[in-house]
Design an enzyme around this catalytic site. Structure first.
Site, PDB file in Angstrom:
ATOM      1  N   ASP A   1      12.554   8.597 -10.526  1.00  0.00           N
ATOM      2  CA  ASP A   1      12.179   8.161  -9.172  1.00  0.00           C
ATOM      3  C   ASP A   1      12.875   6.838  -8.843  1.00  0.00           C
ATOM      4  O   ASP A   1      12.257   5.903  -8.344  1.00  0.00           O
ATOM      5  CB  ASP A   1      10.668   8.032  -9.060  1.00  0.00           C
ATOM      6  CG  ASP A   1      10.199   7.884  -7.618  1.00  0.00           C
ATOM      7  OD1 ASP A   1      10.988   8.235  -6.708  1.00  0.00           O
ATOM      8  OD2 ASP A   1       9.078   7.391  -7.406  1.00  0.00           O
TER       9      ASP A   1
ATOM     10  N   GLU B   1       0.853  -1.183   0.000  1.00  0.00           N
ATOM     11  CA  GLU B   1       0.000   0.000   0.000  1.00  0.00           C
ATOM     12  C   GLU B   1       0.891   1.235   0.000  1.00  0.00           C
ATOM     13  O   GLU B   1       1.962   1.248   0.611  1.00  0.00           O
ATOM     14  CB  GLU B   1      -0.925   0.007   1.216  1.00  0.00           C
ATOM     15  CG  GLU B   1      -1.954   1.125   1.201  1.00  0.00           C
ATOM     16  CD  GLU B   1      -2.920   1.025   2.363  1.00  0.00           C
ATOM     17  OE1 GLU B   1      -3.826   1.875   2.458  1.00  0.00           O
ATOM     18  OE2 GLU B   1      -2.772   0.081   3.170  1.00  0.00           O
TER      19      GLU B   1
ATOM     20  N   PHE C   1      -0.093   6.065  -3.830  1.00  0.00           N
ATOM     21  CA  PHE C   1      -0.766   5.855  -5.120  1.00  0.00           C
ATOM     22  C   PHE C   1      -1.983   4.961  -4.972  1.00  0.00           C
ATOM     23  O   PHE C   1      -2.933   5.068  -5.730  1.00  0.00           O
ATOM     24  CB  PHE C   1       0.209   5.234  -6.120  1.00  0.00           C
ATOM     25  CG  PHE C   1       0.881   3.984  -5.611  1.00  0.00           C
ATOM     26  CD1 PHE C   1       0.270   2.746  -5.733  1.00  0.00           C
ATOM     27  CD2 PHE C   1       2.111   4.058  -4.981  1.00  0.00           C
ATOM     28  CE1 PHE C   1       0.884   1.613  -5.258  1.00  0.00           C
ATOM     29  CE2 PHE C   1       2.722   2.916  -4.510  1.00  0.00           C
ATOM     30  CZ  PHE C   1       2.123   1.689  -4.641  1.00  0.00           C
TER      31      PHE C   1
END
Length: 901
Positions: free
Chosen positions: A157, A49, A52
């Site tokens: 990223d 989780e 996003f």
């Protein structure tokens, strides 16, 4: 008594309860916030989780492949960018995007499942990764970034959390939410990424080169993998940013080697221009040999993808497309979905099936079905059990033959028969012993074996054991198609020496080498059991058991009297019994058992003749064969009732497999034999036949090399020339070579040939050259005219007086013409005259038989006989002497010289 009204109410209540429970379950599924299925995927559990959204472990129902379902809100701007760029990538070290499912509020992405978790968790569990593993993982990560940069995309990223590990420990780059297209010398302004992985230009909010910030992030990752902690990290985010811009990372010489320090220092250069390119990074000494391998692999993939046409070109993809097409799937729609990168359900199905196929191909040890493994175990166990109790010298040749059995032939799809055979086991008693020769079963002509073989069967008598045992025995006995055991050896040898008809064997000459006869069994009058299970289908008749009290000396004497050398090592002790499997045909119930096994080998591969191996390991001659009971071709017995039969064996027949009898020429001590390697054959009379012998290859044979299974009239038109012979006045004739008529044989499909037929005038042309008669018949007559009724034969044939078989004589009354009295060199070789129409011949005249009053020569009647290849009632032995013609002439003279008297 049960009340029917109460029972009906009970049933109604049960039905209502079932309906109610089903309705409640469906209602709870609609109202529940927890998802269980999305499209073709069944959600198993939640595994992650983030900001996003959530990540679930799911199962693709059609292929049962595990995938990751990543969900995100439909209004998230990064989700579009991620899907758009991620679907462009096809690289081994980048997670694959299988399918995208869009609902009213969510977007679901089916991604490649990596059970090795994140690289960050892997580092936490190890605290520090070894230099060797660091070099391999970092080379894979750098290769993935190099691939993305080559596609003009920057990740922006890069961090340990976005690098996953598959089950093999390989790195997989994922999460392309901040990815965007970036061309060379293009500057970006958007600040994105995680603070500890940001380059100094991002911290200072300057325009930056997207490729250089990814290289900075790679330096942070490499430093963290080697040391176990981040180079610039502090609890305060402001201090962390200050360290990134102003400080250098600390290098511990005990942990970081010099080459690793050199690479890290270059990657973490403050000036973006001083940072190396990814190709230079992959060639750095610290990453060798992994860096060079990954670089070459990446360049090859890029070159192939840029050239285009990489999809649906491999063997695996073509095979997969064929299977899908056979299943009714629209393969064209799948191709369009893949080429246009739609990421729909068809694309997901194709990619998951392709991944499954690659997994099976890359499997180190290919899987085998349980049936194959069980068959292999049965073979090994059967070989081990059969070798118990037998000496090494005996088993040496047989084991070599049994090892030759291949598993691929055992499971051949071309097999058109079902066989079963129980493994042979041995029993020992006080008074007798059963000895099984491993190489005795040389019977490859039969296609099926019966279940019952002497000896106790195995407990687990399943189908695979039967198949494996049959093929093991069949492979070890792949030759000698007509090998059978005769229990009446002594009777046949003695009877043949006396001149009586017997079942003795012909001497066979194959390629110039004479194979000696062998005595396989010894008759024992005190036993009721058979010494060898006789093949009831071999040679057209069942050989009876010997009931005489014949001793071994008598057998040796009878064998030596006719010149046959009996191997002494093959004369077994009378307490030894040899057993062979009883053979049975399952192929056809129409044809007789006589015709089913007369041709020998049913497998074309095993049609070569080979000698069997005796108990002492030596090569011994083949056993004594049954003499054919008729000169009708043995091959013709394999035509099941007619040549049109399709249930006969389909194997090819070799001429060397037939039993070729030897014919003794009168006045000569040598034996003229027929060899398969020679085209011209010479019989006992010195005549030469081209290509074919008298009825050796039958005119009606369905397996002859000269004949086809369809309506071939070759054999009808090339019948063997007729020679008149008689056995009655030849005292020196060796009757062991004679051939008796066969009873109970099947008739060929062609009609009977009359005495007025010929093979396109071939005999007439030869006789014309010798001046015997003139040719008046037409050679262009129809071949089918050879077929005539038996009534026409009665008008044209008279019978000579005497005992034995009647001799047909041409009725030549009114057909006398002027001619010459010519003979052969020996003076008694005369030839039968065959014509296609009415008699128009020039008969032979005898000088010593002349009517002096009328000065008309008396006709010397010419005796004929029909071709012996058709099963005619007039068939007689080919080895008859020439005295028959003299006897016919003398009988005609006694009757007054009238040939029709």
């Amino acid at each position: 008594m049960v009340n029917p009204v109460g029972s009906s109410k009970l049933e109604q209540n049960n039905i209502k309860s079932i309906i109610g429970s089903s309705y409640n379950r469906l209602y709870s599924q609609f109202t529940s916030d927890e998802l269980t299925e999305v499209g073709n995927y069944k959600i198993l559990k939640q595994i992650g989780e983030g900001s996003f959204g959530k990540v679930y472990l799911a199962l693709h129902r059609p292929t049962h492949r595990k995938v990751c379902l990543k969900t995100s809100d439909k209004n998230d701007p990064n989700i579009v960018r991620e899907v758009f760029y991620h679907r462009q990538f096809d690289f081994p070290y980048i997670t694959k995007l299988y399918e995208v499912i869009v609902t009213e509020s969510k977007v679901w992405m089916a991604l490649e499942y990596c059970p090795g978790k994140e690289l960050y968790d892997h580092l936490l569990s190890l605290r520090r990764i070894s230099l060797l593993e660091c070099g391999e993982l970092f080379a894979q990560i750098s290769g993935a970034v190099y691939y993305a940069h080559s596609m003009h995309c920057v990740h922006r990223d890069l961090k340990l959390e976005n690098i996953l590990l598959d089950k093999n420990g390989n790195a997989k780059l994922t999460d392309f939410g901040f990815t965007r297209e970036c061309m060379t010398k293009t500057t970006l302004e958007t600040v994105c990424g995680t603070t500890v992985y940001m380059a100094p230009e991002l911290i200072e909010r300057r325009t930056y080169d997207g490729f250089k910030i990814d290289i900075w992030s790679l330096g942070v990752i490499l430093y963290t993998l080697i040391t176990g902690y981040l180079p610039f990290d502090d609890d305060d985010e402001a201090k962390t940013k200050w360290k990134i811009v102003n400080e250098e990372p600390k290098y511990d010489a005990k942990v970081i080697p010099d080459d690793a320090r050199d690479l890290i220092s270059r990657l973490l250069a403050k000036n973006p221009g001083e940072r190396p390119s990814l190709s230079q990074v992959l060639r750095h000494p610290f990453l060798q040999p992994y860096g060079s391998v990954v670089l070459d692999q990446t360049q090859k993939i890029l070159c192939r993808q840029r050239s285009g046409g990489t999809q649906f070109k491999s063997k695996l993809e073509r095979r997969l497309l064929k299977r899908l097409k056979q299943s009714g799937v629209d393969t064209q729609a799948i191709k369009q979905s893949i080429l246009k990168k739609k990421c729909d359900s068809l694309s997901g199905l194709w990619l998951l099936l392709l991944a499954q196929g690659k997994k099976q191909e890359n499997c180190k040890y290919p899987k085998r079905s349980r049936s194959v493994l069980s068959v292999k175990k049965v073979i090994e166990s059967a070989t081990h059990n059969d070798t118990n109790g037998i000496s090494e010298d005996v088993l040496k040749p047989s084991l070599e033959l049994s090892r030759a059995a291949s598993l691929s032939k055992m499971l051949n799809k071309g097999s058109d028969f079902v066989t079963s055979m129980t493994p042979v086991s041995r029993k020992k008693s006080k008074d007798s012993a059963k000895v099984l020769n491993p190489t005795l079963s040389k019977i490859s002509s039969q296609r099926a074996y019966s279940h019952s073989i002497a000896g106790s069967p195995r407990k687990s008598n399943n189908f695979l054991q039967k198949v494996s045992s049959f093929f093991k025995s069949k492979k070890s006995s792949n030759s000698n198609s007509n090998n059978s055991i005769h229990t009446n050896v002594s009777e046949s040898l003695i009877a043949s020496n006396r001149g009586a008809p017997s079942s003795g064997s012909f001497l066979k000459k194959n390629s110039g080498s004479i194979q000696k006869s062998r005595t396989d069994t010894v008759a024992n009058p005190s036993r009721t059991e058979s010494i060898g299970s006789l093949n009831e289908n071999v040679a057209g008749a069942i050989v009876p058991r010997s009931a005489n009290n014949t001793t071994l000396e008598n057998k040796k004497t009878s064998g030596n009297e006719i010149g046959l050398k009996v191997a002494p090592e093959l004369l077994l002790n009378e307490h030894i019994r040899i057993e062979e499997p009883r053979l049975k045909r399952f192929k056809s119930s129409i044809s007789s058992e006589i015709s089913q096994t007369s041709t020998g080998n049913y497998d074309s591969e095993s049609a070569e003749n080979s000698r069997s191996i005796s108990f002492d390991g030596k090569v011994s001659p083949p056993p004594i064969r049954n003499r054919p009971l008729s000169e009708i071709s043995q091959i013709s017995n394999d035509t099941y009732i007619s040549e049109y039969s399709t249930d006969g064996n389909n194997s090819s027949f070799k001429i060397s497999d037939t039993i070729k009898p030897s014919y003794i020429r009168k006045g000569s001590e040598t034996t003229s034999q027929y060899s398969a390697s020679s085209e011209k054959m010479t019989n006992g009379y010195g005549r030469k036949f081209v290509r074919r012998d008298l009825s050796i290859v039958s005119t009606a044979s369905s397996t002859s090399e000269r004949s086809s299974r369809t309506d071939s009239f070759y054999d009808i038109t090339t019948a063997t020339p007729v020679v008149t012979t008689d056995n009655r006045r030849n005292k020196n004739n060796n009757l062991k070579e004679s051939v008796l008529p066969r009873f109970g044989t099947q008739r060929p499909w062609t009609g009977k040939r009359t005495y007025t037929t010929s093979r396109h005038g071939k005999n007439a042309r030869r006789s014309s050259k010798r001046g015997l008669f003139k040719i008046t018949s037409s050679n262009t007559d129809s071949i089918i005219q050879e077929v005539s009724s038996s009534e026409e034969e009665d008008h044209n044939v008279i019978y000579s007086k005497g005992k034995g078989l009647p001799t047909p004589v041409l009725q030549t009354k009114g057909l006398i013409e002027n001619g010459l009295n010519e003979r052969d060199e020996e003076g008694d070789d005369e030839y039968a005259i065959h014509t296609d129409g009415e008699f128009s011949i020039k008969p032979q005249f005898s000088d010593d038989v002349i009517d002096k009053q009328n000065h008309l020569p008396s006709v010397k009647a010419v005796a004929t006989k029909r071709s012996l290849s058709e099963g005619s009632n007039w068939s007689s032995s080919y080895l008859d002497s020439d005295n028959n013609r003299r006897r016919v002439s003398s009988l005609l003279v006694e009757d007054g010289g009238n040939p029709t008297a």
